[in-house]
Design a protein around this motif. Structure first.
Motif, PDB file in Angstrom:
ATOM      1  N   ALA A  65     -39.352  -5.435  -3.899  1.00 20.87           N
ATOM      2  CA  ALA A  65     -40.311  -4.750  -4.775  1.00 20.87           C
ATOM      3  C   ALA A  65     -39.778  -4.612  -6.199  1.00 20.87           C
ATOM      4  CB  ALA A  65     -40.640  -3.373  -4.213  1.00 20.87           C
ATOM      5  N   LYS A  66     -38.454  -4.663  -6.368  1.00 23.42           N
ATOM      6  CA  LYS A  66     -37.845  -4.537  -7.698  1.00 23.42           C
ATOM      7  C   LYS A  66     -37.670  -5.884  -8.391  1.00 23.42           C
ATOM      8  CE  LYS A  66     -35.288  -0.466  -6.228  1.00 23.42           C
ATOM      9  NZ  LYS A  66     -33.948   0.059  -5.896  1.00 23.42           N
ATOM     10  N   TRP A  67     -37.910  -6.970  -7.681  1.00 29.35           N
ATOM     11  CA  TRP A  67     -37.744  -8.306  -8.271  1.00 29.35           C
ATOM     12  C   TRP A  67     -38.835  -8.568  -9.304  1.00 29.35           C
ATOM     13  CZ3 TRP A  67     -36.317 -12.430  -4.046  1.00 29.35           C
ATOM     14  CH2 TRP A  67     -35.162 -12.014  -3.391  1.00 29.35           C
ATOM     15  N   ARG A  68     -38.527  -9.424 -10.241  1.00 28.52           N
ATOM     16  CA  ARG A  68     -39.504  -9.861 -11.249  1.00 28.52           C
ATOM     17  C   ARG A  68     -39.460 -11.378 -11.330  1.00 28.52           C
ATOM     18  NH1 ARG A  68     -40.712  -5.738  -9.918  1.00 28.52           N
ATOM     19  NH2 ARG A  68     -41.044  -3.838 -11.093  1.00 28.52           N
ATOM     20  N   PHE A  69     -40.628 -11.989 -11.473  1.00 25.16           N
ATOM     21  CA  PHE A  69     -40.762 -13.430 -11.441  1.00 25.16           C
ATOM     22  C   PHE A  69     -41.484 -13.951 -12.677  1.00 25.16           C
ATOM     23  CE2 PHE A  69     -40.538 -11.909  -7.156  1.00 25.16           C
ATOM     24  CZ  PHE A  69     -39.770 -12.844  -6.491  1.00 25.16           C
ATOM     25  N   LYS A  70     -41.302 -15.227 -12.929  1.00 29.24           N
ATOM     26  CA  LYS A  70     -42.151 -15.916 -13.895  1.00 29.24           C
ATOM     27  C   LYS A  70     -43.385 -16.331 -13.095  1.00 29.24           C
ATOM     28  CE  LYS A  70     -42.310 -19.833 -16.990  1.00 29.24           C
ATOM     29  NZ  LYS A  70     -41.595 -20.991 -17.532  1.00 29.24           N
ATOM     30  N   PRO A  71     -44.568 -15.844 -13.472  1.00 34.83           N
ATOM     31  CA  PRO A  71     -45.758 -16.149 -12.665  1.00 34.83           C
ATOM     32  C   PRO A  71     -46.089 -17.634 -12.683  1.00 34.83           C
ATOM     33  CG  PRO A  71     -46.386 -15.035 -14.688  1.00 34.83           C
ATOM     34  CD  PRO A  71     -44.890 -15.039 -14.638  1.00 34.83           C
ATOM     35  N   GLY A  72     -46.746 -18.067 -11.612  1.00 37.69           N
ATOM     36  CA  GLY A  72     -47.238 -19.433 -11.573  1.00 37.69           C
ATOM     37  C   GLY A  72     -48.352 -19.618 -12.586  1.00 37.69           C
ATOM     38  N   THR A  73     -48.623 -20.845 -12.926  1.00 38.62           N
ATOM     39  CA  THR A  73     -49.692 -21.114 -13.891  1.00 38.62           C
ATOM     40  C   THR A  73     -50.572 -22.264 -13.403  1.00 38.62           C
ATOM     41  OG1 THR A  73     -48.295 -22.649 -15.152  1.00 38.62           O
ATOM     42  CG2 THR A  73     -48.334 -20.359 -15.890  1.00 38.62           C
ATOM     43  N   ILE A  74     -51.819 -22.212 -13.816  1.00 38.05           N
ATOM     44  CA  ILE A  74     -52.756 -23.315 -13.639  1.00 38.05           C
ATOM     45  C   ILE A  74     -53.388 -23.551 -14.991  1.00 38.05           C
ATOM     46  CG2 ILE A  74     -54.906 -24.077 -12.573  1.00 38.05           C
ATOM     47  CD1 ILE A  74     -54.151 -22.511 -10.083  1.00 38.05           C
ATOM     48  N   LYS A  75     -53.242 -24.769 -15.490  1.00 41.55           N
ATOM     49  CA  LYS A  75     -53.739 -25.142 -16.815  1.00 41.55           C
ATOM     50  C   LYS A  75     -53.221 -24.177 -17.884  1.00 41.55           C
ATOM     51  CE  LYS A  75     -57.818 -27.495 -15.101  1.00 41.55           C
ATOM     52  NZ  LYS A  75     -59.249 -27.656 -15.146  1.00 41.55           N
ATOM     53  N   GLY A  76     -51.955 -23.776 -17.723  1.00 34.66           N
ATOM     54  CA  GLY A  76     -51.306 -22.924 -18.718  1.00 34.66           C
ATOM     55  C   GLY A  76     -51.624 -21.444 -18.623  1.00 34.66           C
ATOM     56  N   LYS A  77     -52.454 -21.047 -17.667  1.00 33.88           N
ATOM     57  CA  LYS A  77     -52.812 -19.634 -17.525  1.00 33.88           C
ATOM     58  C   LYS A  77     -52.118 -19.049 -16.300  1.00 33.88           C
ATOM     59  CE  LYS A  77     -57.225 -19.983 -19.838  1.00 33.88           C
ATOM     60  NZ  LYS A  77     -58.621 -19.630 -19.832  1.00 33.88           N
ATOM     61  N   PRO A  78     -51.562 -17.816 -16.415  1.00 37.30           N
ATOM     62  CA  PRO A  78     -50.895 -17.189 -15.274  1.00 37.30           C
ATOM     63  C   PRO A  78     -51.866 -16.937 -14.129  1.00 37.30           C
ATOM     64  CG  PRO A  78     -50.492 -15.947 -17.304  1.00 37.30           C
ATOM     65  CD  PRO A  78     -51.517 -16.986 -17.612  1.00 37.30           C
ATOM     66  N   VAL A  79     -51.375 -17.161 -12.911  1.00 31.13           N
ATOM     67  CA  VAL A  79     -52.175 -16.921 -11.708  1.00 31.13           C
ATOM     68  C   VAL A  79     -51.327 -16.170 -10.681  1.00 31.13           C
ATOM     69  CG1 VAL A  79     -53.652 -18.941 -12.006  1.00 31.13           C
ATOM     70  CG2 VAL A  79     -51.530 -19.151 -10.701  1.00 31.13           C
ATOM     71  N   ARG A  80     -52.005 -15.510  -9.763  1.00 31.92           N
ATOM     72  CA  ARG A  80     -51.316 -14.857  -8.650  1.00 31.92           C
ATOM     73  C   ARG A  80     -50.916 -15.920  -7.634  1.00 31.92           C
ATOM     74  NH1 ARG A  80     -54.318  -9.549  -6.742  1.00 31.92           N
ATOM     75  NH2 ARG A  80     -54.182 -10.800  -4.878  1.00 31.92           N
ATOM     76  N   ALA A  81     -49.777 -15.709  -6.955  1.00 32.04           N
ATOM     77  CA  ALA A  81     -49.319 -16.666  -5.947  1.00 32.04           C
ATOM     78  C   ALA A  81     -48.671 -15.910  -4.792  1.00 32.04           C
ATOM     79  CB  ALA A  81     -48.334 -17.646  -6.556  1.00 32.04           C
ATOM     80  N   ARG A  82     -48.988 -16.293  -3.580  1.00 36.94           N
ATOM     81  CA  ARG A  82     -48.399 -15.684  -2.379  1.00 36.94           C
ATOM     82  C   ARG A  82     -47.113 -16.436  -2.041  1.00 36.94           C
ATOM     83  NH1 ARG A  82     -48.989 -10.768  -0.118  1.00 36.94           N
ATOM     84  NH2 ARG A  82     -48.265 -10.843   2.014  1.00 36.94           N
ATOM     85  N   VAL A  83     -46.038 -15.708  -1.793  1.00 39.28           N
ATOM     86  CA  VAL A  83     -44.747 -16.309  -1.457  1.00 39.28           C
ATOM     87  C   VAL A  83     -44.106 -15.558  -0.291  1.00 39.28           C
ATOM     88  CG1 VAL A  83     -44.311 -17.139  -3.812  1.00 39.28           C
ATOM     89  CG2 VAL A  83     -43.481 -14.914  -3.130  1.00 39.28           C
ATOM     90  N   SER A  84     -43.174 -16.216   0.367  1.00 35.05           N
ATOM     91  CA  SER A  84     -42.364 -15.602   1.415  1.00 35.05           C
ATOM     92  C   SER A  84     -40.901 -15.845   1.072  1.00 35.05           C
ATOM     93  CB  SER A  84     -42.682 -16.214   2.781  1.00 35.05           C
ATOM     94  OG  SER A  84     -44.003 -15.930   3.150  1.00 35.05           O
ATOM     95  N   ILE A  85     -40.087 -14.800   1.198  1.00 38.05           N
ATOM     96  CA  ILE A  85     -38.666 -14.884   0.871  1.00 38.05           C
ATOM     97  C   ILE A  85     -37.861 -14.458   2.097  1.00 38.05           C
ATOM     98  CG2 ILE A  85     -36.823 -14.009  -0.621  1.00 38.05           C
ATOM     99  CD1 ILE A  85     -38.829 -15.546  -2.245  1.00 38.05           C
ATOM    100  N   PRO A  86     -36.967 -15.339   2.591  1.00 42.71           N
ATOM    101  CA  PRO A  86     -36.102 -14.932   3.704  1.00 42.71           C
ATOM    102  C   PRO A  86     -34.843 -14.235   3.188  1.00 42.71           C
ATOM    103  CG  PRO A  86     -35.825 -17.266   3.265  1.00 42.71           C
ATOM    104  CD  PRO A  86     -36.866 -16.747   2.290  1.00 42.71           C
ATOM    105  N   PHE A  87     -34.465 -13.171   3.843  1.00 41.64           N
ATOM    106  CA  PHE A  87     -33.193 -12.494   3.601  1.00 41.64           C
ATOM    107  C   PHE A  87     -32.347 -12.761   4.839  1.00 41.64           C
ATOM    108  CE2 PHE A  87     -36.014 -10.191   0.857  1.00 41.64           C
ATOM    109  CZ  PHE A  87     -35.236  -9.711  -0.180  1.00 41.64           C
ATOM    110  N   LYS A  88     -31.145 -13.317   4.659  1.00 42.55           N
ATOM    111  CA  LYS A  88     -30.259 -13.610   5.789  1.00 42.55           C
ATOM    112  C   LYS A  88     -28.889 -13.038   5.524  1.00 42.55           C
ATOM    113  CE  LYS A  88     -32.784 -17.677   7.120  1.00 42.55           C
ATOM    114  NZ  LYS A  88     -32.759 -19.053   7.558  1.00 42.55           N
ATOM    115  N   PHE A  89     -28.361 -12.329   6.512  1.00 43.32           N
ATOM    116  CA  PHE A  89     -27.055 -11.692   6.403  1.00 43.32           C
ATOM    117  C   PHE A  89     -26.210 -12.102   7.591  1.00 43.32           C
ATOM    118  CE2 PHE A  89     -30.395  -8.955   4.740  1.00 43.32           C
ATOM    119  CZ  PHE A  89     -29.995  -8.828   3.416  1.00 43.32           C
ATOM    120  N   ALA A  90     -25.074 -12.765   7.326  1.00 45.79           N
ATOM    121  CA  ALA A  90     -24.165 -13.157   8.397  1.00 45.79           C
ATOM    122  C   ALA A  90     -23.400 -11.912   8.869  1.00 45.79           C
ATOM    123  CB  ALA A  90     -23.191 -14.206   7.895  1.00 45.79           C
TER     124      ALA A  90
END
Length: 82
Positions: free
Chosen positions: A54-79
């Motif tokens: 929730a504290k992460w910040r991203f460069k948003p995806g773009t379509i034709k140069g305009k920012p768009v919302r994008a759904r992503v999944s991030i795995p966290f792995k701890f040995a």
């Protein structure tokens, strides 16, 4: 900006993995965060990863140069440590 989860010594020792999914808004801020599948089933580990994402910040995806919302999944792995 990427923030690591705050884990207890016991969580670090046990290890595990959590998949967090969310939408990156047009402003680069994660919204609609959800724990998809904690492995092993440790709700506290999932909550720690969710809070970090929730504290992460991203460069948003773009379509034709305009920012768009994008759904992503991030795995966290701890040995396991110790």
């Amino acid at each position: 900006l990427v923030v690591d989860p705050e884990l207890t010594p016991a969580q670090l020792q046990a290890g595990g993995s959590v998949l967090i999914s969310f939408t990156v808004g047009k402003d680069g801020v994660p919204i609609d965060l959800k724990i998809e599948n904690p492995q092993p089933s440790d709700p506290a580990l999932g909550r720690a990863c969710l809070a970090a994402a929730a504290k992460w910040r991203f460069k948003p995806g773009t379509i034709k140069g305009k920012p768009v919302r994008a759904r992503v999944s991030i795995p966290f792995k701890f040995a396991p440590q110790g």
